[in-house]
Design a protein around this motif. Structure first.
Motif: not given
Length: 192
Positions: A28-53
């Motif tokens: 969740w920390l990695a996703i929160a930090i990474i989300s600052t570099q992308f638009d909302e939809r891309t950040g959410v897509l990263i969240l969807l795949f990242g939560s699988g890690a």
């Protein structure tokens, strides 16, 4: 074995059960930090795949900690496995939300991935799981409403904060109990 003996066995084998929340906090920390570099939809897509890690990372952390993350011998460990399945059935909600209302995905995943804590709390007979689930739900909802431009960042940081509290409690609580077998009780002093 009695329920209390199974609980004691679960606690001893899991060594505090900290590997999953440690992995969850890292992801969740990695996703929160990474989300600052992308638009909302891309950040959410990263969240969807990242939560699988979270689970594979938890397996690695459990191995280092000597924690039995998966057990086929204890029915309470099987119950936790079923709770994880229950939480994962919510993907039937997360995926349509991503397709039609992606702004709701951080809310649904933030709350949904924390629901199993209630059952964990019952198994270990400690309120920290209930506190985690309730506090996480409230703070995720508050973050979702309060930070509409940075929802993923805010929710990720809130979840890491709640994980931090829970991890600290998990690592400092006593998770071993001594059970006297009813069939072989400890003799009282002076007994022959």
């Amino acid at each position: 074995m009695t329920l209390e003996e199974y609980r004691s066995d679960f606690n001893a084998a899991a060594k505090g059960s900290a590997s999953m929340p440690i992995a969850g906090a890292c992801v969740w920390l990695a996703i929160a930090i990474i989300s600052t570099q992308f638009d909302e939809r891309t950040g959410v897509l990263i969240l969807l795949f990242g939560s699988g890690a979270i689970f594979p990372l938890a397996l690695a952390i459990a191995r280092v900690r000597g924690e039995a993350l998966i057990s086929s011998d204890n029915p309470l460990a099987k119950l936790m496995g079923l709770c994880v399945l229950m939480v994962n059935l919510l993907w039937a909600v997360h995926i349509p939300l991503f397709l039609y209302a992606p702004t709701f995905v951080p809310l649904s995943l933030g709350v949904g991935l924390g629901l199993h804590w209630v059952v964990w709390s019952w198994i270990v007979q400690h309120p920290l799981g209930i506190v985690h689930a309730v506090l996480r739900t409230i703070l995720v909802a508050v973050a979702w409403f309060t930070f509409p431009e940075n929802r993923l960042l805010a929710i990720g940081l809130v979840i890491v904060f709640v994980y931090g509290i829970s991890i600290w409690q998990m690592l400092t609580r006593s998770y071993t109990t001594h059970i006297t077998s009813r069939s072989n009780p400890t003799p009282k002093s002076g007994a022959v």
